[in-house]
Scaffold this active site. Structure first.
Site, PDB file in Angstrom:
ATOM      1  N   TRP A 323       0.842  -1.211   0.000  1.00 19.11           N
ATOM      2  CA  TRP A 323       0.000   0.000   0.000  1.00 19.11           C
ATOM      3  C   TRP A 323       0.872   1.254   0.000  1.00 19.11           C
ATOM      4  CZ3 TRP A 323      -0.432   4.251   3.162  1.00 19.11           C
ATOM      5  CH2 TRP A 323      -1.559   5.054   2.986  1.00 19.11           C
ATOM      6  N   HIS A 324       1.991   1.170   0.717  1.00 17.61           N
ATOM      7  CA  HIS A 324       2.843   2.350   0.812  1.00 17.61           C
ATOM      8  C   HIS A 324       3.559   2.662  -0.496  1.00 17.61           C
ATOM      9  CE1 HIS A 324       2.198   2.000   5.154  1.00 17.61           C
ATOM     10  NE2 HIS A 324       2.476   3.280   5.171  1.00 17.61           N
ATOM     11  N   GLY A 325       3.794   1.687  -1.299  1.00 16.01           N
ATOM     12  CA  GLY A 325       4.461   2.019  -2.551  1.00 16.01           C
ATOM     13  C   GLY A 325       4.841   0.788  -3.340  1.00 16.01           C
ATOM     14  N   PHE A 465       2.135   8.337  -1.371  1.00 17.71           N
ATOM     15  CA  PHE A 465       1.454   7.042  -1.257  1.00 17.71           C
ATOM     16  C   PHE A 465       0.009   7.149  -1.718  1.00 17.71           C
ATOM     17  CE2 PHE A 465       4.505   6.931   2.494  1.00 17.71           C
ATOM     18  CZ  PHE A 465       5.539   6.506   1.686  1.00 17.71           C
TER      19      PHE A 465
END
Lengths: 465, 343
Positions: A323-325, A465
C-alpha cells in the site's frame, strides 16, 4: 495546494467564512466545491478519477441495498472493489509489475525485449480515498450501514478536503453524521482547530523539514558519511516521517474541527511503544484499523490456528507494505514488521510487566527495530538499504562527524511536547494550562514556526502514497 | 458580539506578538539567515554611511586573470580614479538587476548618496540566464531582502513565496523561449535559437565558417544561447527590475549609472557571424536609448573591451583582465565627471 502553503493559509479562512455565512442546506455544496477546488489545484485531470470513484461507489451502495440475491450482491461488491483497485493498480503498481515481468522474462529468455515503463503520474491521495470508498461499499454489503441516498453528501464523504490527500481514512459512520449535522459557529472549535493547525505546522515545517535536511544529506551520500551520522540520520528519519505525517494529520484534524467535524486520531505517541505490536496500535491508526477490519478479520484474525493467524498477519503487513508504494523496499519493510509481530506473539513479548528496567529495555529494542526498518522505507532500493546498514559499520573515524546542534534542540522540544500530549491531543492538553503559560506556548511555537521553518520546503512524505 | 470581541483581542495580541517576535528574531537568527540566503546584504552592511556612491556589481567586478599584476576590482579602480568621491562596493557572483533592486531598497536611509552604479550584464536579459537554476537562489535572496518584517520574509521563504521552480521547469521555459522568440534577421535562414543552435550543433557550419572547429563549436553554441534574443522592454524581468531601480533612485534623489558591460563581440562574430552582431547591436542600442530617455547615465562599454582582455575562453563571460577592468572604470569615471560638469 498543500497545508504548509500560503494558498492554504488563505483558502481555509475563506472556506470557513463562506461555510458559516450560508444556511445548513447549502453548506454541503460549499465544502464540496472547496474540496474539488483543493484537489484540482494539484492536477485538474485527476478529479475525473475521484468523480468516477464517487459515482461507482454511490451506485454500488444503492444497488446493494436494493438487491436481495446473494450472488448479485457479491457481483456488485466485486465490481466496485475491482474498479477501485483497478484504478489504484494502474496508477500505482502498473510500472512496478511491468518491471518485474521484464526481469522474470529476461531471466527465462535472454533475448526478451523488455517493455518500456509507461509515463504514469500517481494521482495524489488515491490510496487514501480508494480505501475510504472501499470501506463504505463493504460496510453497506455487510449491512453495517445504510447506503447514502444523497449524492452530494456522498461525494463530500469521498473528497472532504482536510483528509482527502493523506487521510485520516474515515469510516462512513464516523464522518457522515458529522457532515450532515446542523452546526453553529462555536468559538471553542475555532480555538481547538487553530491550536491543532499551529501544532501541526510546527511539527511539519519546524521539526520534520529541518530533520529532513540532515536526513537527505546522509541518504544522499551513504558511503561518504560517518557512521555516527548514519545512525543519527536513521533516528532523525524516524522522527521526520512521524512529524511529517502526524503534522499533516493534526492540521487535517484542526481544519476539519473548524467545520465542527471530528476526524479520527491517527497517532498515539507510537515511539513510546514497548513492542512492535503496540507500535502498530499507535501508528497510522486509521490505516491499521482498516487492515484489521477488512483484511485481518475476514482472514480469521486470531481465532484460528497459530499458522492461520500467522498467515493473516503476514498478509496484512505485506499488503500494508505494498500500500505504501510499488517497491520491494516497502514489501520488505512490511514483511519484517510482520515477522517481529509474530515473534512477539510467540515469546509473549507483549506481556505486561511492572519492572521499569524491563519496560525500558523493551522500549529501546522496539524503537531500535522500528528505526532500523525505516531505513528500508527511506532507501530508494534494496541495495541502497543494505549499503546503509553496511556503511554504519564501516566508518567510525572521528573526522567528518556533523553534529549541528539546532536539530537536536528542536527534536528535544518536540519529544517533550509529544510526551506531554500523549493522553489528550495538543488542543485539549492546552485547556488545562493557565492562560499566561498558554500564551507563552503560543509565542514559542509561532516564533519557531516563523523563524525556524526549514527553507527548502518538502512536500508531505505520505503524499507519494 | 462575543465573536467580535474574541477576534479583536486575538488580533491585537497577534500584532503585539508579531512585533516582539520580529525583534527577537533580529537579535537571534536573522544574521545567520541573511548569511545563508542573502549574503550580499552583508556587503551592504559594511558600506560606510558617508560614501558618495555605491558600485553594485557581479563577478566582472572582482574576477582576476591569473598573472595579473594588479588585482583590483573595477570599483576600486574607479574609486582611485575619482579621489573626490568615495565609492563603496557591493558585489557577489551571479547577481543581476533583480538582486540589485533588493539591495537598493535596503540602502540605509541615513546615507546621502550621489550615485549608484548598477552593473548591467547583456546576458542577464537572455532566456539562458532568466531561466537558469540559480534564479531560485536570487529570487529567495530578493524576498529575504524585502522591506517588510524580516521574520515574515523568512516565513515567506519557508512557504516558497518566491519564484521557485524546479530545474526541469526552468529548462522547459528556457527551451520554449528559445523556440518562440523569432529574430527576423534579414537574409538569414534561422529564425530562433533552437534552429540556429541545431544548425551549428549538426556541424553544417563547419564547412561554411573557417573559424569553427569541432572543439570550439560548443563555445559558438553558448554565444548563440546567451547573446541571441530580442530585447523586450515590456516583458523582460530584468528591464522591470532596472525600471524599479530608476524609480527608487528618482524618489531618493540620487543619480543612477547603468554600467553596460563589454561583451566579446570579436569572438562572437568570429565564431557565429555578423547576424549575431546584428542582434546584439539592435538590443544594445535599444537598451541605451531606452534608459538614456529615462534620464539614466548610460556607460556603454559594449564594444569597448578587446578580445585580448577577456579571461574565459570556453564560455562567454564578462571576466576581464585588469586592462579590461580599467577600461570600464575609466568609462564610468568619464560619465561621472561629465555629469558633474553638467550639474
Amino acid at each position: 495546494m498543500i497545508f504548509n502553503s500560503l494558498e492554504y493559509i488563505l483558502f481555509l479562512p475563506l472556506v470557513f467564512v463562506l461555510f458559516y455565512l450560508f444556511r445548513h442546506k447549502f453548506r454541503v455544496f460549499i465544502l464540496l466545491a472547496a474540496s474539488y477546488y483543493f484537489y484540482i489545484s494539484w492536477n485538474p485531470v485527476f478529479i475525473i478519477l475521484i468523480l468516477l470513484s464517487t459515482l461507482i461507489d454511490y451506485g454500488a451502495g444503492l444497488l446493494l441495498e436494493r438487491t436481495i440475491s446473494a450472488s448479485t450482491r457479491r457481483l456488485i461488491l466485486g465490481i466496485s472493489i475491482c474498479a477501485n483497485l483497478g484504478f489504484l493498480f494502474f496508477f500505482k503498481y502498473f510500472n512496478f509489475a511491468l518491471e518485474n515481468v521484464n526481469e522474470v522474462m529476461l531471466a527465462v529468455k535472454g533475448s526478451y525485449q523488455p517493455i518500456e515503463a509507461w509515463d504514469i503520474i500517481l494521482p495524489v491521495g488515491i490510496s487514501f480515498y480508494t480505501f475510504q470508498t472501499i470501506s463504505y461499499t463493504i460496510d453497506v454489503y455487510n449491512g453495517k450501514i445504510n447506503a447514502e441516498k444523497n449524492l452530494s453528501y456522498f461525494a463530500l464523504y469521498v473528497c472532504f478536503f482536510p483528509q482527502l490527500v493523506a487521510g485520516p481514512i474515515e469510516r462512513y459512520n464516523n464522518l457522515m453524521p458529522q457532515l450532515k449535522e446542523k452546526t453553529q459557529l462555536v468559538i471553542q472549535n475555532i480555538s481547538h482547530g487553530g491550536r491543532l493547525i499551529l501544532y501541526g505546522l510546527f511539527m511539519k515545517m519546524v521539526i520534520a523539514d529541518n530533520l529532513g535536511v540532515f536526513v537527505d544529506s546522509v541518504y544522499g551520500d551513504v558511503v561518504g558519511t560517518n557512521s555516527l551520522n548514519l545512525l543519527i540520520g536513521s533516528v532523525f528519519y524516524s522522527f521526520q516521517i512521524y512529524c511529517d505525517f502526524h503534522g499533516y494529520t493534526t492540521i487535517a484534524i484542526g481544519s476539519a474541527k473548524l467545520f465542527n467535524v471530528n476526524l479520527s486520531e491517527n497517532f498515539r505517541t507510537p515511539y513510546l511503544s514497548t513492542s512492535v505490536t503496540e507500535f502498530w496500535r499507535n501508528w497510522h491508526i486509521t490505516l491499521t484499523t482498516w487492515f484489521r477490519d477488512y483484511i485481518y478479520y475476514p482472514l480469521g484474525g486470531n481465532r484460528g490456528t497459530l499458522l492461520k493467524w500467522g498467515l493473516a498477519i503476514l498478509t496484512v503487513f505485506i499488503v500494508s507494505g505494498v500500500w505504501h508504494g510499488a517497491k520491494w523496499t516497502f514489501i520488505f519493510w512490511g514483511l519484517f514488521h510482520a515477522l517481529f509481530v509474530l515473534f512477539e506473539k510467540v515469546v509473549k513479548w507483549d506481556k505486561q510487566s511492572t519492572n521499569v528496567f524491563l519496560k525500558g529495555l523493551k522500549w529501546v529494542v522496539t524503537f531500535t527495530l522500528v528505526t532500523a526498518l525505516w531505513v528500508f522505507f527511506r532507501s530508494p532500493d534494496m541495495d541502497a538499504a543494505i549499503l546503509y546498514f553496511k556503511s554504519i559499520g564501516s566508518n567510525w573515524a572521528i573526522e567528518g562527524i556533523d553534529l549541528r546542534i539546532e536539530p537536536f534542540i528542536l527534536l528535544g522540544l518536540f519529544v517533550v511536547s509529544d510526551i506531554l500530549t500523549r493522553k489528550k491531543n495538543f488542543a485539549l492538553s492546552l485547556n488545562k494550562v493557565p492562560s499566561l503559560a498558554r500564551g507563552a506556548i503560543y509565542f514559542v511555537l509561532i516564533f519557531l514556526l516563523l523563524s525556524r521553518s526549514a527553507t527548502d520546503m518538502n512536500p508531505f512524505i505520505y503524499f507519494q502514497f | 458580539m462575543k465573536i467580535v470581541k474574541y477576534t479583536a483581542i486575538r488580533m491585537i495580541l497577534a500584532v503585539v506578538f508579531l512585533f516582539t517576535m520580529n525583534q527577537l528574531y533580529l537579535n537571534t537568527f536573522w544574521k545567520d539567515d541573511i548569511n545563508k540566503h542573502a549574503d550580499t546584504l552583508e556587503n551592504l552592511w559594511v558600506v560606510p554611511l558617508e560614501s558618495d556612491a555605491i558600485y553594485f556589481g557581479e563577478s566582472s567586478n572582482f574576477h582576476i586573470q591569473e598573472g595579473d599584476s594588479i588585482k583590483h576590482r573595477i570599483s576600486y579602480a574607479l574609486d582611485s580614479l575619482l579621489p573626490s568621491i568615495s565609492i563603496a562596493t557591493v558585489d557577489n557572483a551571479g547577481l543581476h538587476a533583480g538582486t540589485y533592486l533588493s539591495l537598493v531598497k535596503n540602502i540605509p536611509k541615513e546615507m546621502n548618496l550621489k550615485f549608484v552604479v548598477i552593473t548591467v550584464n547583456y546576458r542577464s536579459f537572455s532566456a539562458n540566464w532568466r531561466y537558469a537554476p540559480f534564479e531560485n537562489y536570487l529570487a529567495k535572496s530578493a524576498l529575504m531582502l524585502e522591506p517588510s518584517l524580516p521574520i515574515l520574509n523568512k516565513y515567506m521563504i519557508s512557504l516558497k513565496q518566491y519564484d521557485y521552480q524546479s530545474d526541469e521547469e526552468r529548462n522547459v521555459q528556457m527551451k520554449l523561449a528559445w523556440k518562440n522568440e523569432k529574430f527576423a534577421i534579414p537574409n538569414f535562414d534561422y529564425d530562433n535559437v533552437i534552429e540556429w543552435d541545431s544548425a551549428m550543433a549538426w556541424h553544417t557550419w563547419l564547412e561554411v565558417n573557417p573559424n569553427l572547429t569541432e572543439e570550439n563549436i560548443p563555445l559558438a553554441s553558448h554565444y548563440i544561447k546567451n547573446f541571441a534574443f530580442n530585447l523586450d522592454t515590456v516583458n523582460n524581468e530584468r528591464i522591470e527590475d532596472l525600471n524599479a531601480i530608476v524609480s527608487i533612485a528618482n524618489n531618493k534623489d540620487y543619480k543612477v549609472i547603468f554600467n553596460l558591460l563589454g561583451e566579446n563581440f570579436e569572438e562572437a562574430e568570429r565564431l557565429v557571424g555578423s547576424e549575431l552582431i546584428y542582434l546584439m547591436e539592435k538590443n544594445r542600442s535599444l537598451l541605451v536609448s531606452y534608459y538614456a530617455d529615462k534620464g539614466v547615465i548610460m556607460v556603454d562599454n559594449f564594444y569597448q573591451i578587446p578580445d585580448s582582455c577577456f579571461v574565459d575562453r570556453n564560455w562567454p563571460t564578462e571576466h576581464y583582465n585588469y586592462q579590461g577592468k580599467k577600461i570600464v572604470a575609466e568609462n564610468i569615471k568619464k560619465a561621472i565627471i561629465e555629469n558633474e560638469l553638467h550639474n
